[in-house]
Design an enzyme around this catalytic site. Structure first.
Site, PDB file in Angstrom:
ATOM      1  N   PRO A 137       0.782  -1.245   0.000  1.00 48.09           N
ATOM      2  CA  PRO A 137       0.000   0.000   0.000  1.00 48.09           C
ATOM      3  C   PRO A 137       0.811   1.292   0.000  1.00 48.09           C
ATOM      4  O   PRO A 137       0.788   2.055   0.967  1.00 48.09           O
ATOM      5  CB  PRO A 137      -0.838  -0.137   1.264  1.00 48.09           C
ATOM      6  N   CYS A 138       1.456   1.581  -1.104  1.00 50.96           N
ATOM      7  CA  CYS A 138       2.208   2.835  -1.197  1.00 50.96           C
ATOM      8  C   CYS A 138       1.288   4.046  -1.131  1.00 50.96           C
ATOM      9  O   CYS A 138       1.746   5.156  -0.843  1.00 50.96           O
ATOM     10  CB  CYS A 138       3.090   2.862  -2.432  1.00 50.96           C
TER      11      CYS A 138
END
Length: 168
Positions: A137-138
């Site tokens: 989850p950047c």
């Protein structure tokens, strides 16, 4: 039997999401309707395999559906693999450990990876080269200076994901 890269494009409220799987392990994911664009970013050894579209990838596709239905931790249970140096792997592992509904800065991400001397720039580079969004989850990383910062698939997608996770 020849090994393949299997792909599926799933609809999401923020646009199509392409998933690519090799031998049951997620190797790419991104907000595009073109699995070939994701395939082109894979390591050379995987790009040598045939790419085929399948109707259902099973667990990774179901995890996306569950995530969209409100199970914000469904993506965490999917096995994945992406290339990178040991430092990059530490950053990606720290990134995957950022819980849904929260955000961190690039400097905090480096610190969580046990790399406090690593510039926030290295954490940013790990995000920019992340092949498996939103499973890694950047979108949960924000600049300490404020705002949303960059996102490979565009700021509106990042904003939607954060809103969905109620991190905004």
């Amino acid at each position: 039997m020849t090994s393949t890269i299997d792909a599926q494009v799933l609809p999401t409220p923020t646009g199509p999401l392409s998933l690519l799987v090799h031998e049951g392990v997620l190797v790419a994911g991104g907000f595009t309707d073109d699995p070939g664009a994701m395939f082109a970013r894979l390591p050379v050894a995987l790009r040598e395999l045939p790419l085929r579209t399948v109707p259902d990838l099973g667990k990774p596709a179901q995890a996306v559906r569950d995530y969209l239905d409100g199970d914000l931790f469904a993506l965490d249970l999917v096995e994945l693999d992406q290339p990178g140096t040991p430092k990059r792997q530490r950053l990606l592992a720290a990134l995957r450990a950022v819980p849904a509904g929260t955000t961190v800065s690039y400097a905090e991400l480096a610190e969580h990876a046990g790399l406090p001397r690593t510039a926030a720039r290295a954490a940013g580079a790990a995000c920019a080269q992340n092949l498996i969004a939103p499973f890694v989850p950047c979108h949960r990383v924000l600049p300490s200076s404020g705002g949303f910062g960059g996102y490979y698939y565009g700021t509106p997608v990042k904003e939607w994901l954060l809103r969905h996770e109620q991190a905004l």
